[in-house]
Design an enzyme around this catalytic site. Structure first.
Site, PDB file in Angstrom:
ATOM      1  N   GLU A  36       0.800  -1.221   0.000  1.00  0.00           N
ATOM      2  CA  GLU A  36       0.000   0.000   0.000  1.00  0.00           C
ATOM      3  C   GLU A  36       0.826   1.261   0.000  1.00  0.00           C
ATOM      4  OE1 GLU A  36      -4.056  -1.447   2.194  1.00  0.00           O
ATOM      5  OE2 GLU A  36      -3.007   0.324   2.882  1.00  0.00           O
ATOM      6  N   CYS A  61       3.356   8.387   1.904  1.00  0.00           N
ATOM      7  CA  CYS A  61       3.916   7.337   2.761  1.00  0.00           C
ATOM      8  C   CYS A  61       4.169   6.114   1.879  1.00  0.00           C
ATOM      9  CB  CYS A  61       2.912   7.046   3.873  1.00  0.00           C
ATOM     10  SG  CYS A  61       3.454   5.788   5.022  1.00  0.00           S
ATOM     11  N   CYS A 105       7.068  -7.583   6.738  1.00  0.00           N
ATOM     12  CA  CYS A 105       8.248  -7.131   7.487  1.00  0.00           C
ATOM     13  C   CYS A 105       8.789  -8.318   8.275  1.00  0.00           C
ATOM     14  CB  CYS A 105       7.859  -5.999   8.445  1.00  0.00           C
ATOM     15  SG  CYS A 105       9.266  -5.239   9.277  1.00  0.00           S
ATOM     16  N   CYS A 144       7.339  -6.079  15.645  1.00  0.00           N
ATOM     17  CA  CYS A 144       6.910  -5.144  16.682  1.00  0.00           C
ATOM     18  C   CYS A 144       5.473  -5.508  17.059  1.00  0.00           C
ATOM     19  CB  CYS A 144       7.019  -3.711  16.179  1.00  0.00           C
ATOM     20  SG  CYS A 144       8.687  -3.345  15.583  1.00  0.00           S
ATOM     21  N   CYS A 178       2.352  -3.489  15.800  1.00  0.00           N
ATOM     22  CA  CYS A 178       2.289  -3.149  14.372  1.00  0.00           C
ATOM     23  C   CYS A 178       1.646  -4.282  13.594  1.00  0.00           C
ATOM     24  CB  CYS A 178       3.698  -2.888  13.849  1.00  0.00           C
ATOM     25  SG  CYS A 178       3.762  -2.679  12.060  1.00  0.00           S
ATOM     26  N   CYS A 183      -0.128   5.479   8.488  1.00  0.00           N
ATOM     27  CA  CYS A 183       1.131   4.787   8.235  1.00  0.00           C
ATOM     28  C   CYS A 183       1.335   3.749   9.337  1.00  0.00           C
ATOM     29  CB  CYS A 183       2.290   5.778   8.284  1.00  0.00           C
ATOM     30  SG  CYS A 183       2.354   6.860   6.874  1.00  0.00           S
TER      31      CYS A 183
HETATM   32  N1  SAH Z   1       9.661  -0.240   9.760  1.00  0.00           N
HETATM   33  C1  SAH Z   1       9.875   1.139   9.941  1.00  0.00           C
HETATM   34  C2  SAH Z   1       8.945   2.019   9.120  1.00  0.00           C
HETATM   35  C3  SAH Z   1       7.506   1.614   8.984  1.00  0.00           C
HETATM   36  S1  SAH Z   1       6.422   1.831  10.347  1.00  0.00           S
HETATM   37  C4  SAH Z   1       9.779   1.500  11.396  1.00  0.00           C
HETATM   38  O1  SAH Z   1       9.343   0.673  12.172  1.00  0.00           O
HETATM   39  O2  SAH Z   1      10.175   2.600  11.753  1.00  0.00           O
HETATM   40  C5  SAH Z   1       6.150   3.587  10.491  1.00  0.00           C
HETATM   41  C6  SAH Z   1       5.813   4.017  11.929  1.00  0.00           C
HETATM   42  O3  SAH Z   1       4.477   3.609  12.310  1.00  0.00           O
HETATM   43  C7  SAH Z   1       6.754   3.397  12.943  1.00  0.00           C
HETATM   44  O4  SAH Z   1       7.133   4.340  13.910  1.00  0.00           O
HETATM   45  C8  SAH Z   1       5.876   2.339  13.553  1.00  0.00           C
HETATM   46  O5  SAH Z   1       6.364   1.957  14.796  1.00  0.00           O
HETATM   47  C9  SAH Z   1       4.530   3.011  13.598  1.00  0.00           C
HETATM   48  N2  SAH Z   1       3.395   2.085  13.784  1.00  0.00           N
HETATM   49  C10 SAH Z   1       3.289   0.808  13.398  1.00  0.00           C
HETATM   50  N3  SAH Z   1       2.090   0.289  13.766  1.00  0.00           N
HETATM   51  C11 SAH Z   1       1.415   1.257  14.397  1.00  0.00           C
HETATM   52  C12 SAH Z   1       0.118   1.339  15.003  1.00  0.00           C
HETATM   53  N4  SAH Z   1      -0.697   0.302  15.010  1.00  0.00           N
HETATM   54  N5  SAH Z   1      -0.249   2.513  15.555  1.00  0.00           N
HETATM   55  C13 SAH Z   1       0.587   3.574  15.520  1.00  0.00           C
HETATM   56  N6  SAH Z   1       1.814   3.559  14.965  1.00  0.00           N
HETATM   57  C14 SAH Z   1       2.236   2.420  14.424  1.00  0.00           C
HETATM   58 FE1  SF4 Z   2       8.301  -3.768  10.789  1.00  0.00          FE
HETATM   59 FE2  SF4 Z   2       6.097  -2.670  11.794  1.00  0.00          FE
HETATM   60 FE3  SF4 Z   2       8.240  -2.975  13.350  1.00  0.00          FE
HETATM   61 FE4  SF4 Z   2       8.277  -1.133  11.380  1.00  0.00          FE
HETATM   62  S1  SF4 Z   2       6.941  -1.122  13.184  1.00  0.00           S
HETATM   63  S2  SF4 Z   2       9.896  -2.625  11.882  1.00  0.00           S
HETATM   64  S3  SF4 Z   2       7.022  -2.181   9.820  1.00  0.00           S
HETATM   65  S4  SF4 Z   2       7.042  -4.632  12.428  1.00  0.00           S
END
Ligand code: SAH
Ligand code: SF4
Length: 414
Positions: free
Chosen positions: A122, A135, A142, A146, A149, A391
């Site tokens: 996306e 974005c 991935c 996390c 996420c 995002c």
């Molecule tokens: N993988 C990279 C970039 C993609 S995620 C990273 O982790 O930085 C972009 C941002 O969105 C990151 O800060 C991530 O931690 C945050 N994010 C992911 N899932 C989320 C959620 N459910 N609610 C709010 N922020 C979230």
């Molecule tokens: Fe991967 Fe989501 Fe963690 Fe970013 S926040 S590194 S996209 S698992």
């Protein structure tokens, strides 16, 4: 895609198939999107042009591809009329396939895209008064996990190619109808602060890029770098490096190279200030701890008070949102003498997520503590909630709704 090579990707998984940068289509033609001038020149030379001709034509083609956004060789008016069909027989100018496009009531737009080999990912466009931010995704899925996420719950399918990454930006320009008719002079100017652009958005134009879509960009370093070079090239998409931010969960060994070889702004997904909590919610912390991460931030090439590092901090109720967490965050930023701003992100829930978002009052208090210490700590306002466009939340809606359901929901003929 039939023509793929196995390439190991750092992370928690076995090697996965990664598409090569040049893959001929079924009809034998090669997609030029994602290729730099020398590579285009090589391909032209391989089809019979002499080296000098190939270099000249490559420069012209490059300009038409990336600066003007044409998708048809017939439109390349400074290339001899007889040569245009010759190019069409051998090459194509591709874009990611759009599976679905959604438009939020607040102006946010989201596209579900598909690679040639059938993987969905996306991109999201978020306009506001002063800028329009795209974005962009770097991987399908991935390898990191996390816990808050949704992308982290998916298996990594593969890295996106440079063409699929720069292709997102090009597609966004197509969809927003904003390829320049003439020169973009002034737009790519590198002087000044990104917050005081010489070129202002009317709230619609794509002015900024964040690598905050699906995936960990520093685990797909070469492709992300090659794509962003095309985005930053003055004769390419012409976007200044000051308008591009790459977000990493903390791939420490790649951070210096990111500053040196790409030179874009850095955002770091910190999300917690103790080893215990960060180990749990951002598991890459078990490999590269907070101290190592902040050392790498302090050494990040190009960081300064004018170009601060953004620390992203997702607000999770009862997990990382106490006053003492905010105070520890301030202490860390000071201890490492970091030119920093903090981005507080209200947790965006997804079905089955093990967390709740902190209350608005809690988020406000957290923000105040950081702000009172002289560090900017805005709360990112949720955008495109009606289309689940935030995002870090990408692909959620599409996963929930099966393809068959989506097809049924589509109006006839759409
Ligand atoms: N993988 C990279 C970039 C993609 S995620 C990273 O982790 O930085 C972009 C941002 O969105 C990151 O800060 C991530 O931690 C945050 N994010 C992911 N899932 C989320 C959620 N459910 N609610 C709010 N922020 C979230
Ligand atoms: Fe991967 Fe989501 Fe963690 Fe970013 S926040 S590194 S996209 S698992």
């Amino acid at each position: 895609m039939a023509d793929t090579a196995l390439m190991p990707i750092a992370g928690l998984v076995d090697p996965v198939p990664v598409a090569r940068d040049v893959t001929a289509r079924a009809d034998g033609r090669i997609d030029l999107i994602g290729l730099a001038r020398p590579r285009i020149a090589e391909l032209l030379a391989a089809t019979g042009l002499d080296a000098k001709q190939a270099r000249l034509r490559a420069r012209q083609v490059f300009h038409w591809l990336y600066h003007r956004g044409v998708t048809d060789f017939a439109a390349m008016t400074d290339i001899a009329k007889t040569m245009r069909p010759w190019l069409t027989e051998r090459f194509v100018i591709g874009r990611p396939e759009v599976v679905e496009a959604q438009h939020s009531t607040d102006g946010t737009r989201k596209w579900l895209l598909r690679t040639d080999d059938g993987h969905d990912f996306e991109m999201v466009f978020i306009p506001d008064e002063t800028r329009g931010t795209l974005c962009v995704s770097s991987q399908v899925g991935c390898t990191l996990n996390c816990t808050f996420c949704h992308t982290g719950t998916m298996r990594l399918v593969r890295n996106l190619t440079p063409g699929e990454i720069v292709g997102q930006v090009m597609l966004a320009r197509d969809e927003l109808g904003e390829w320049p008719k003439g020169s973009m002079a002034g737009f790519a100017a590198d002087e000044g602060d990104e917050d005081e652009p010489g070129y202002t958005s009317d709230g619609r134009l794509l002015t900024n890029i964040v690598m905050m879509g699906m995936g960990e960009p520093l685990y797909n370093f070469d492709h992300v770098r090659d794509a962003l070079k095309l985005v930053m090239d003055g004769d390419g998409l012409g976007l200044s490096k000051r308008r591009i931010t790459l977000s990493t969960s903390g791939v420490v060994p790649m951070m210096a190279r990111c500053g040196e070889e790409i030179g874009v702004n850095l955002a770091v997904s910190l999300h917690a200030v103790s080893k215990e909590v960060r180990d749990e919610i951002v598991p890459i912390n078990r490999k590269y701890g907070i101290e190592q991460l902040l050392d790498a931030c302090a050494a990040y090439p190009g960081a300064s008070n004018a170009r601060r590092i953004t620390f992203e901090y997702v607000m999770l109720d009862g997990i990382n949102d106490r006053d003492e967490d905010a105070r520890e965050l301030v202490r860390l930023i000071r201890a490492y003498d970091l030119p920093a701003k903090v981005n507080l992100i209200p947790f965006n829930p997804w079905p089955g997520a093990p967390y709740r978002c902190s209350s608005p009052a809690r988020i406000r208090r957290f923000s105040e503590i950081v702000f009172e210490a002289g560090i900017s700590a805005p709360v990112r306002s949720p955008r495109g909630r009606d289309i689940e466009a935030a995002c870090g939340q990408l692909k959620t809606a599409a996963e929930k709704q099966s393809r068959a359901e989506r097809d049924r929901a589509m109006p006839a003929g759409a």
